[in-house]
Enzyme design. Structure first.
Site, PDB file in Angstrom:
ATOM      1  N   GLY A 100      11.232  30.290  -9.166  1.00 62.17           N
ATOM      2  CA  GLY A 100      10.006  30.375  -8.373  1.00 62.17           C
ATOM      3  C   GLY A 100       9.556  29.053  -7.777  1.00 62.17           C
ATOM      4  CB  SER A 143      15.385  28.325  -3.350  1.00 60.24           C
ATOM      5  OG  SER A 143      15.378  29.705  -3.566  1.00 60.24           O
ATOM      6  CB  ALA A 154      13.090  24.345  -0.113  1.00 58.51           C
ATOM      7  CG  ASP A 199       6.437  29.693   0.344  1.00 58.46           C
ATOM      8  OD1 ASP A 199       5.767  29.780   1.409  1.00 58.46           O
ATOM      9  OD2 ASP A 199       7.129  30.631  -0.086  1.00 58.46           O
TER      10      ASP A 199
END
Ligand code: MEV
Length: 313
Positions: free
Chosen positions: A91, A94, A97, A138
């Site tokens: 979590g 990924s 990113a 994120d």
């Protein structure tokens, strides 16, 4: 050939509520993912994601990049290789990113001057194409790095100035499905809109108070707000026994505050911990069955690896 690296993330406060227009606080962590890009003279596009078999996010990011209005690239041949210091199991984000790192790598390789906002917008659009939901917190962490006060879709992306965050991170060993948990909360909201609406309002109030205390460096008070946030997440039904065990262990061993981080159901918990208690809290979380992750908060955002090295020398 160029290599860029993007950080993972941890939600500090405000998960779920952020999907309904409320703010959250997210920090970038120094577990990083790299994308290496090079020109291919045969005009093909190749993607090598190593052990990670899911190439959807890289593919979507490539498609978004080449579809951007105003970018005219004649020779589009490119090879992309991604490598991650963390798995998609824990979590740390990924998918975000890799989406951010892919856009950044392509923009540098093809000499297209993107701002951070351009990278965020494009990577967020690519992620929505693949998974259909997500606030983008994120993506913001991977793009901007540091610690951010964030409103869904990037309506607000406010970097918070701080030195370091005294964070301990415990992994439950359980992989959670963000999509399932988001739908579970949506159903709860449909059945009980007033109660869930009040919970979201209360979480938003805590996030705003925590932001002020983060800027003051009063981690003890931020810890208290995290505890209250955890109570509301429990009410929403997204905590789990394992998360509660690790959170309880952190409290009993002297943490200022602790909560789950992310959608819930598993993945990681976080605790704010006085420096002199750090080792004891780590031992307690481990004894309760958690795996303490050796990560630091407030990491640098996406950048070329050579630039990152220079900044840390
Ligand atoms: C998941 O890590 C956090 C959620 O708020 C989803 C999102 O903001 O995209 C549940």
């Amino acid at each position: 050939m160029i290599t860029v690296s993007a950080p993972g993330k941890l939600m500090i406060m405000g998960e779920h509520a952020v999907l309904y227009g409320h703010p959250c606080i997210v920090t970038a962590v120094d577990e990083r993912l790299t994308v290496t890009a090079d020109h291919l003279s045969d005009g093909h596009i190749t993607v090598d994601t190593g052990k990670e078999t899911d190439t959807r996010f890289v593919d979507a990011a490539i498609a978004k990049f080449f579809a951007t209005k105003g970018i005219h690239i004649k020779d589009r041949g490119v090879s992309l290789t991604t490598r991650s210091a963390f798995t998609s199991q824990i979590g740390f984000g990924s998918s975000s990113a890799v989406s951010v790192a892919t856009i950044k790598a392509l923009s540098i390789l093809f000499g297209v001057p993107f701002s951070q906002r351009d990278v965020f917008d494009m990577a967020y659009a690519a992620m929505l194409d693949v998974q259909g939901l997500g606030s983008g917190f994120d993506v913001a962490a991977a793009t901007y790095g540091g610690t951010i006060y964030f409103v869904a879709g990037g309506k607000m992306i406010e970097p918070l100035a701080l030195d370091a965050m005294p964070l301990v991170v415990g992994y439950t060993g359980v992989k959670a499905s963000t999509t399932a948990l988001v739908h579970q909360v949506a159903e709860k909201k449909e059945h009980n809109p007033e109660k869930v609406g009040r919970i979201f309002q209360a979480i938003a109030g805590l996030v705003d108070k925590a932001k002020v205390q983060i800027l003051e460096g009063d981690w003890e008070r931020v810890g208290k707000f995290m505890d209250f946030n955890q109570e509301y997440l429990r009410d929403l039904g997204v905590s789990s026994q394992k998360l509660e065990d690790l959170i309880g262990a952190a409290h009993e061993s002297g943490a200022w505050g602790a909560k789950l981080s992310g959608a819930g159901g598993g993945d990681c918990m976080i605790a704010l911990v006085p420096p002199e208690k750090r080792e004891v809290v780590i031992a307690a979380i481990t004894a309760a069955g958690g795996q303490v992750m050796p990560v630091h908060a407030h990491a640098e955002g996406v950048n070329e690896v050579s630039v990152l090295r220079k900044n840390t020398l």
